[in-house]
Design an enzyme around this catalytic site. Sequence first.
Site, PDB file in Angstrom:
ATOM      1  N   LYS A  50     -38.434 -67.496  69.189  1.00  0.00           N
ATOM      2  CA  LYS A  50     -37.740 -67.930  67.888  1.00  0.00           C
ATOM      3  C   LYS A  50     -36.209 -68.318  68.035  1.00  0.00           C
ATOM      4  CE  LYS A  50     -41.236 -65.138  65.526  1.00  0.00           C
ATOM      5  NZ  LYS A  50     -41.393 -63.814  64.575  1.00  0.00           N
ATOM      6  N   GLN A  94     -38.178 -58.479  63.191  1.00  0.00           N
ATOM      7  CA  GLN A  94     -39.460 -58.571  64.166  1.00  0.00           C
ATOM      8  C   GLN A  94     -40.316 -57.300  63.761  1.00  0.00           C
ATOM      9  OE1 GLN A  94     -40.471 -61.547  65.774  1.00  0.00           O
ATOM     10  NE2 GLN A  94     -42.526 -60.189  65.840  1.00  0.00           N
ATOM     11  N   ASP A 117     -39.006 -65.102  56.497  1.00  0.00           N
ATOM     12  CA  ASP A 117     -40.389 -64.463  56.900  1.00  0.00           C
ATOM     13  C   ASP A 117     -41.250 -64.805  55.671  1.00  0.00           C
ATOM     14  OD1 ASP A 117     -41.192 -64.379  59.492  1.00  0.00           O
ATOM     15  OD2 ASP A 117     -40.711 -62.057  59.692  1.00  0.00           O
TER      16      ASP A 117
END
Length: 281
Positions: A50, A94, A117
């Site tokens: 990412k 994460q 997200d």
Amino acid sequence: MTASIIDGKAVAAALRARIAGQVQTLPFTPGLRVVRVGEDPASGVYVRNKDRAAQQVGIDSATLHLPEETTEADLLALVRRLNDDPAVDGILVQLPLPAHIRAQTVLETIDPAKDVDGFHAVNAGRLATGQKGLVPCTPKGVMHLLAAAGATIAGARTVVLGRSNIVGKPMAALLLAADATVTIAHSRTRDLAAECRRAEILVAAVGRPGIVKGDWVSDGAIVIDVGINRLPNGGITGDVDFAPASERAGAITPVPGGVGPMTIACLLENTVEAAIARRQG
Ligand code: NDP
């Protein structure tokens, strides 16, 4: 019929190139911070990918790696600092987090305007009520793939296998917002095969290798396989029994090389969208 293959790598590369061009035209540099806690090895790979992808399109990205023993209070304090930092447009924590930290509490502490997200309840609510917000990356990537495959979504019979908050539910919401007729199937669905056979567009997000058999796919259907299942040899496979399914489908995504590459590309897209939206107030 032999299905055409929907090439997620190519669609993702085109999206990343478009984002890189867009970032160059902005009068500011979008900022992303990826937070990792502990040593989960898969998370290490995801976070690195990412971070690297963000930097390649010109986003100011950095990973903040905290030790396993970090307390929930310390993590929440970090998230609040990032919420208050004007140079940060996107915050991604994460998952999974260590067991002593409540993931939902952490996700709900992220400023919804920086929630790239799209997991915050405010963004989930906006999606459910048809308002503009940040949309979870994987289902957003599926919508890009359906567009690339030339799918007609409005009025189509669509079936989503799986009802998680990060894939199944937002996937169903996006299809509904695009005027599809949507069925959501899950572990309590009575006859999964019959539900799947009705689908003109079938999205599998279960996490069980080959659960979708070839004869569950109707002739000409578009099949999107979100599943990522680890094989003993280190490779990955999807939720759809690919070879027989591709004999019947009109178009199908492979695993790997289908949905996977889209998830990171959509994270970059969300970061740029968040950066622009914040500066427009
Ligand atoms: P979850 O485990 O959170 O959800 C799985 C869903 O599948 C649940 O709704 C569950 O039903 C349903 N399910 C489980 N077993 C069955 C069954 N036998 N029959 C019917 N339905 C079943 O997984 P996620 O949504 O997080 O992920 C799904 C898959 O997608 C995984 O393989 C994951 O690795 C992959 N994934 C891929 C991404 C990518 O970038 N390509 C990103 C995110 C996920 P119930 O609710 O009733 O328990």
